[in-house]
Write an enzyme that holds these catalytic residues in place. Structure first.
Site, mmCIF file in Angstrom:
data_model
loop_
_atom_site.group_PDB
_atom_site.id
_atom_site.type_symbol
_atom_site.label_atom_id
_atom_site.label_comp_id
_atom_site.label_asym_id
_atom_site.label_seq_id
_atom_site.Cartn_x
_atom_site.Cartn_y
_atom_site.Cartn_z
ATOM 1 N N HIS A 99 0.880 -1.179 0.000
ATOM 2 C CA HIS A 99 0.000 0.000 0.000
ATOM 3 C C HIS A 99 0.911 1.222 0.000
ATOM 4 O O HIS A 99 2.005 1.176 0.577
ATOM 5 C CB HIS A 99 -0.834 0.102 1.272
ATOM 6 N N ASP A 102 2.381 2.036 3.342
ATOM 7 C CA ASP A 102 3.345 1.082 3.924
ATOM 8 C C ASP A 102 4.774 1.540 3.682
ATOM 9 O O ASP A 102 5.655 1.295 4.498
ATOM 10 C CB ASP A 102 3.236 -0.316 3.287
ATOM 11 N N GLU A 230 -10.788 -6.826 -4.576
ATOM 12 C CA GLU A 230 -10.579 -7.859 -3.550
ATOM 13 C C GLU A 230 -11.804 -7.940 -2.639
ATOM 14 O O GLU A 230 -12.042 -7.050 -1.826
ATOM 15 C CB GLU A 230 -9.327 -7.533 -2.740
ATOM 16 N N ASP A 305 -10.398 -11.613 10.892
ATOM 17 C CA ASP A 305 -9.407 -11.791 9.840
ATOM 18 C C ASP A 305 -8.028 -11.937 10.483
ATOM 19 O O ASP A 305 -7.352 -10.945 10.725
ATOM 20 C CB ASP A 305 -9.486 -10.521 8.966
ATOM 21 N N ASP A 307 -5.350 -13.491 9.293
ATOM 22 C CA ASP A 307 -4.232 -13.407 8.344
ATOM 23 C C ASP A 307 -3.042 -14.280 8.743
ATOM 24 O O ASP A 307 -1.895 -13.833 8.737
ATOM 25 C CB ASP A 307 -3.747 -11.948 8.197
ATOM 26 N N ASP A 337 -0.437 -12.473 2.101
ATOM 27 C CA ASP A 337 -1.083 -11.448 2.925
ATOM 28 C C ASP A 337 -1.257 -12.086 4.308
ATOM 29 O O ASP A 337 -2.369 -12.377 4.753
ATOM 30 C CB ASP A 337 -2.423 -11.035 2.305
#
Ligand code: XLS
Ligand code: CA
Ligand code: CA
Length: 435
Positions: A99, A102, A230, A305, A307, A337
């Protein structure tokens, strides 16, 4: 200078090795089903989970030990690029994703953010040119800043929409500069909290409007990445518009975006939507919209989530079967991810976690290739639908029948024989491919 002086380039050593910093299944140059493993898998490392995630949770402070913090935010940002490329090179991962926020601090204004992005992407480009590592996709974070509290493209505030557009424009400029193969939109705040104050149709029209602006701008600058949406059903929004693959495809079709948009599917988002990963992959595949995969896994005992790095060979095998059925995933890839658990706080855990994920996908690929070679699912399905390949079934699927002719046929039927699916036996046979 090295951030990981104790980690050498990760090599394939096979299942007998006791070296934790070695691949036991991922052998990049090994040919499986006509292509090398690395061509099939196109692994990408996610900047956010690897470089910026700190191990904090809603109840606890950061735990991650990291050595790349500098005296200023920009110094940290530069250090992170160095450390990130060391990770990519040592893992042998050929792609990465990020992103905008980031890689560079937002500063106090949009101009400052742009300047910071320019400086950091110059540095990233140097490393890309030096190593041959490529950008799988980038995206704009349009969900963290308080301005996006009511959404980005779906906001009720036109200034916020304009700001989001400026972030997307810069995202596409960066994509062109770095040769991005895909560009992702994930609408974490594109949804609603309550219908009492929400004009759903208006908001969705505006989301499509932003996407069309992105397509037009890409054409204008002569850079056409594969655009990806997404899906995710919830979190952070209570109800996100891109709920799952089917909902997102309906949106793509409603606004005529099929030529430019495909789906980036994430395993944990699938399970949050009440689906399996392979279900979402199949929905995308049969609609010619399988774009790329975000590899991770959720925890069945938790409703959010998480991840986690993917280690479930069963699920990954079925996902990779879908990828093989699709004829591959390029120009998409397998993006981790995934984030290390809060208790895996050492720098070197970043390697151990990616090795675990890459080995799991390598196992999944090999098992899926064998299932395909043996026509495991093909034969099963062929047999299951056999009645449509002869007699009345064949006439039905070649559109030679109608309600009246079928009624006549049905009236003549004496005994309909429905077969058992023996599904427990099928699952037991499938297990033989996983060990
Ligand atoms: C969050 C999403 C996000 C997208 C990119 O749940 O997975 O990280 O992949 O914005
Ligand atoms: Ca994701
Ligand atoms: Ca996620």
């Amino acid at each position: 200078m090295s951030y990981f002086p104790n980690v050498a380039k990760i090599q394939y050593e096979g299942t007998k090795t006791k070296n934790p910093f070695a691949f036991r299944h991922y052998n990049p140059e090994e040919v499986v089903a006509g292509k090398t493993m690395k061509e099939h898998l196109r692994f990408a490392v996610a900047y956010w989970h690897t470089m910026t995630q700190d191990g904090s949770d809603p109840f606890g402070n950061p735990t991650n030990q990291r050595t790349w913090f500098g005296a200023t935010e920009m110094e940290t940002a530069r250090n992170r690029v160095e450390a990130f490329f060391e990770i990519l090179e040592k893992l042998g991962a050929e792609y990465f994703c990020f992103h905008d926020v980031d890689i560079a601090p937002e500063g106090d204004s949009l101009e400052e953010f742009y300047q910071n992005l320019d400086e950091i992407t110059d540095l990233i480009k140097e490393h890309m040119d030096r190593t041959g590592i490529k950008l799988l996709w980038n995206t704009a974070n349009m969900f963290s800043h308080p301005r996006y509290v009511n959404g980005a493209a779906s906001t009720n505030n036109a200034d916020v929409f304009a700001y989001a557009a400026a972030q997307v424009k810069k995202g596409l400029d960066i994509s062109k500069k770095l040769g991005g193969e895909n560009y992702v939109f994930w609408g974490g705040r594109e949804g609603y909290e309550t219908l009492l104050n929400t004009d759903m149709g208006f908001e969705q029209d505006n989301i499509a409007r932003l996407f069309k602006m992105a397509i037009a701008y890409g054409e204008k600058i002569g850079h056409k990445p594969q655009f990806l949406l997404e899906p995710k059903p919830k979190e952070p929004s209570k109800h996100q518009y891109d709920f799952d693959a089917a909902t997102t495809l309906q949106f793509i079709q409603k606004y005529g975006l099929e030529g430019d948009f495909k789906l980036n599917l994430e395993a944990n988002h699938a399970t949050l939507a009440g689906h399996t990963f392979e279900h979402e992959i199949e929905v995308a595949r049969i609609n010619h919209a399988l774009g790329s995969l975000d590899a991770n896994q959720g925890d069945v005992l938790l409703g959010w989530d998480t991840d986690e790095f993917p280690t479930n060979v069963y699920d990954v095998t079925l996902a990779m079967y879908g990828v093989l059925e699709n004829g591959g995933i390029a120009p998409g890839g397998i993006n981790f991810d995934s984030k290390v658990r809060r208790s895996s706080f050492e720098m070197e855990d970043l390697f151990l976690a990616h090795i675990a994920g890459m080995d799991t996908f390598a196992r999944g690929l090999k098992a899926a290739a064998k299932l395909k070679e043996d026509r495991f699912f093909d034969d099963l399905k062929e047999k299951r639908y056999a009645s449509f390949h002869e007699g009345i079934g064949e006439k039905i699927i070649s559109d030679q029948e109608d309600l009246e002719s079928l009624t006549e046929y049905a009236l003549g039927l004496k005994d309909i024989k429905v077969e058992s699916s023996h599904i427990e036996y099928v699952k037991s046979c499938l297990n033989d491919y996983l060990v």
